[in-house]
Design a protein around this motif. Sequence first.
Motif, PDB file in Angstrom:
ATOM      1  N   LEU A  88      34.005  33.308  97.678  1.00 30.05           N
ATOM      2  CA  LEU A  88      33.645  34.632  98.167  1.00 30.05           C
ATOM      3  C   LEU A  88      32.798  35.304  97.097  1.00 30.05           C
ATOM      4  N   ASP A  89      31.587  35.651  97.452  1.00 27.50           N
ATOM      5  CA  ASP A  89      30.671  36.295  96.506  1.00 27.50           C
ATOM      6  C   ASP A  89      30.522  35.490  95.215  1.00 27.50           C
ATOM      7  N   GLY A  90      30.470  34.162  95.336  1.00 22.13           N
ATOM      8  CA  GLY A  90      30.261  33.295  94.187  1.00 22.13           C
ATOM      9  C   GLY A  90      31.487  33.035  93.337  1.00 22.13           C
ATOM     10  N   ALA A  91      32.639  33.550  93.736  1.00 24.10           N
ATOM     11  CA  ALA A  91      33.865  33.342  92.959  1.00 24.10           C
ATOM     12  C   ALA A  91      34.913  32.620  93.803  1.00 24.10           C
ATOM     13  N   GLU A  92      35.733  31.813  93.122  1.00 18.36           N
ATOM     14  CA  GLU A  92      36.822  31.135  93.812  1.00 18.36           C
ATOM     15  C   GLU A  92      37.938  32.127  94.115  1.00 18.36           C
ATOM     16  N   LEU A  93      38.529  31.954  95.288  1.00 15.79           N
ATOM     17  CA  LEU A  93      39.595  32.840  95.737  1.00 15.79           C
ATOM     18  C   LEU A  93      40.596  31.992  96.491  1.00 15.79           C
ATOM     19  N   GLU A  94      41.864  32.358  96.419  1.00 25.50           N
ATOM     20  CA  GLU A  94      42.892  31.657  97.180  1.00 25.50           C
ATOM     21  C   GLU A  94      43.768  32.689  97.886  1.00 25.50           C
ATOM     22  N   LEU A  95      44.016  32.451  99.167  1.00 23.47           N
ATOM     23  CA  LEU A  95      44.897  33.306  99.956  1.00 23.47           C
ATOM     24  C   LEU A  95      46.169  32.526 100.247  1.00 23.47           C
ATOM     25  N   ASP A  96      47.327  33.092  99.924  1.00 22.47           N
ATOM     26  CA  ASP A  96      48.604  32.476 100.262  1.00 22.47           C
ATOM     27  C   ASP A  96      49.085  33.114 101.555  1.00 22.47           C
ATOM     28  N   ILE A  97      49.402  32.262 102.531  1.00 20.40           N
ATOM     29  CA  ILE A  97      49.729  32.731 103.876  1.00 20.40           C
ATOM     30  C   ILE A  97      51.061  32.138 104.312  1.00 20.40           C
ATOM     31  N   THR A  98      51.949  32.980 104.833  1.00 18.96           N
ATOM     32  CA  THR A  98      53.230  32.545 105.383  1.00 18.96           C
ATOM     33  C   THR A  98      53.560  33.417 106.586  1.00 18.96           C
ATOM     34  N   ARG A  99      54.618  33.068 107.283  1.00 17.24           N
ATOM     35  CA  ARG A  99      55.038  33.872 108.442  1.00 17.24           C
ATOM     36  C   ARG A  99      55.949  35.004 107.988  1.00 17.24           C
ATOM     37  N   ILE A 100      55.625  36.190 108.425  1.00 20.70           N
ATOM     38  CA  ILE A 100      56.482  37.359 108.235  1.00 20.70           C
ATOM     39  C   ILE A 100      56.661  37.979 109.611  1.00 20.70           C
ATOM     40  N   GLU A 101      57.920  38.102 110.014  1.00 19.57           N
ATOM     41  CA  GLU A 101      58.248  38.639 111.336  1.00 19.57           C
ATOM     42  C   GLU A 101      57.478  37.898 112.433  1.00 19.57           C
ATOM     43  N   GLY A 102      57.389  36.569 112.291  1.00 16.74           N
ATOM     44  CA  GLY A 102      56.777  35.723 113.303  1.00 16.74           C
ATOM     45  C   GLY A 102      55.263  35.642 113.286  1.00 16.74           C
ATOM     46  N   LYS A 103      54.613  36.360 112.372  1.00 15.93           N
ATOM     47  CA  LYS A 103      53.154  36.398 112.341  1.00 15.93           C
ATOM     48  C   LYS A 103      52.641  35.826 111.009  1.00 15.93           C
ATOM     49  N   TRP A 104      51.622  34.946 111.089  1.00 18.57           N
ATOM     50  CA  TRP A 104      51.013  34.432 109.870  1.00 18.57           C
ATOM     51  C   TRP A 104      50.363  35.589 109.132  1.00 18.57           C
ATOM     52  N   THR A 105      50.735  35.757 107.863  1.00 15.66           N
ATOM     53  CA  THR A 105      50.331  36.922 107.086  1.00 15.66           C
ATOM     54  C   THR A 105      49.888  36.509 105.686  1.00 15.66           C
ATOM     55  N   VAL A 106      48.808  37.102 105.210  1.00 16.16           N
ATOM     56  CA  VAL A 106      48.375  36.893 103.830  1.00 16.16           C
ATOM     57  C   VAL A 106      49.335  37.675 102.943  1.00 16.16           C
ATOM     58  N   VAL A 107      50.038  36.953 102.058  1.00 20.53           N
ATOM     59  CA  VAL A 107      51.019  37.608 101.196  1.00 20.53           C
ATOM     60  C   VAL A 107      50.518  37.799  99.773  1.00 20.53           C
ATOM     61  N   GLU A 108      49.445  37.098  99.429  1.00 20.05           N
ATOM     62  CA  GLU A 108      48.827  37.351  98.133  1.00 20.05           C
ATOM     63  C   GLU A 108      47.426  36.756  98.104  1.00 20.05           C
ATOM     64  N   VAL A 109      46.598  37.394  97.291  1.00 17.31           N
ATOM     65  CA  VAL A 109      45.234  36.924  97.069  1.00 17.31           C
ATOM     66  C   VAL A 109      45.126  36.646  95.576  1.00 17.31           C
ATOM     67  N   GLN A 110      44.750  35.421  95.247  1.00 16.21           N
ATOM     68  CA  GLN A 110      44.708  35.001  93.846  1.00 16.21           C
ATOM     69  C   GLN A 110      43.292  34.695  93.389  1.00 16.21           C
ATOM     70  N   ARG A 111      43.075  35.014  92.115  1.00 17.11           N
ATOM     71  CA  ARG A 111      41.825  34.619  91.471  1.00 17.11           C
ATOM     72  C   ARG A 111      42.105  34.432  89.987  1.00 17.11           C
ATOM     73  N   ASP A 112      41.330  33.572  89.374  1.00 19.28           N
ATOM     74  CA  ASP A 112      41.463  33.344  87.934  1.00 19.28           C
ATOM     75  C   ASP A 112      40.734  34.446  87.182  1.00 19.28           C
ATOM     76  N   LEU A 113      41.279  34.806  86.029  1.00 21.79           N
ATOM     77  CA  LEU A 113      40.680  35.806  85.150  1.00 21.79           C
ATOM     78  C   LEU A 113      40.504  35.230  83.755  1.00 21.79           C
ATOM     79  N   VAL A 114      39.680  35.890  82.975  1.00 21.60           N
ATOM     80  CA  VAL A 114      39.614  35.633  81.533  1.00 21.60           C
ATOM     81  C   VAL A 114      40.340  36.797  80.859  1.00 21.60           C
ATOM     82  N   ALA A 115      40.751  36.599  79.626  1.00 18.24           N
ATOM     83  CA  ALA A 115      41.574  37.585  78.918  1.00 18.24           C
ATOM     84  C   ALA A 115      40.963  38.989  78.933  1.00 18.24           C
ATOM     85  N   GLU A 116      39.655  39.077  78.839  1.00 15.26           N
ATOM     86  CA  GLU A 116      39.000  40.395  78.797  1.00 15.26           C
ATOM     87  C   GLU A 116      39.119  41.157  80.119  1.00 15.26           C
ATOM     88  N   GLN A 117      39.457  40.477  81.199  1.00 11.36           N
ATOM     89  CA  GLN A 117      39.595  41.131  82.499  1.00 11.36           C
ATOM     90  C   GLN A 117      41.008  41.665  82.764  1.00 11.36           C
TER      91      GLN A 117
END
Length: 182
Positions: A88-117
């Motif tokens: 997404l916009d030239g950067a790697e991104l990961e979405l973790d998805i599981t069922r909550i109340e019967g619906k597939w839901t994104v529960v977290e969005v992950q990206r790598d950082l460097v210490a300065e960020q």
Amino acid sequence: MTTRPTRTILVVLLLSLAACGKPPAPTEQTAGAPSTRVQATGKQAEDLASVPVEVLAAAKAARPQLQVTAVEHEQRDGNDYYDVAGMLDGAELELDITRIEGKWTVVEVQRDLVAEQVPAPVATALANANPGFKANRIIESDQGDGIVIYEFFGPGENGPDTKIEVKSDGSKAEVLTSEWIH
């Protein structure tokens, strides 16, 4: 000869003992709940064609411009999770998805950082709790509710693969003593 009440008590006791060894049935996750330990099966790469359509739809709804490049599946505490990775916009991104109340839901969005960020309160909390710790990988895990979990990986007193998590709500940061559920 055993009397009927004694036989009934024996049957009840045996059934009770048999039920003790049975693991609890998997339950769906509740958003934002911390965990003491996560039981995971290990991630397995999935062919995009075998991923449930609803999982990919949840990913696209959360990040419409995400170019999906890979999907992994695992079970954590008996619940299905899909890690949908992409660019997404030239950067790697990961979405973790599981069922909550019967619906597939994104529960977290992950990206790598460097210490300065890493935000200053998070870096300070980490340094105060673990003086001298140097992370060789940092992951920002946005929980979608104002909470961000920063995962720091590197050598430490627990071995070469030490993971330290710091929770931030934007104004304060704290080092977690239990693994965050997502």
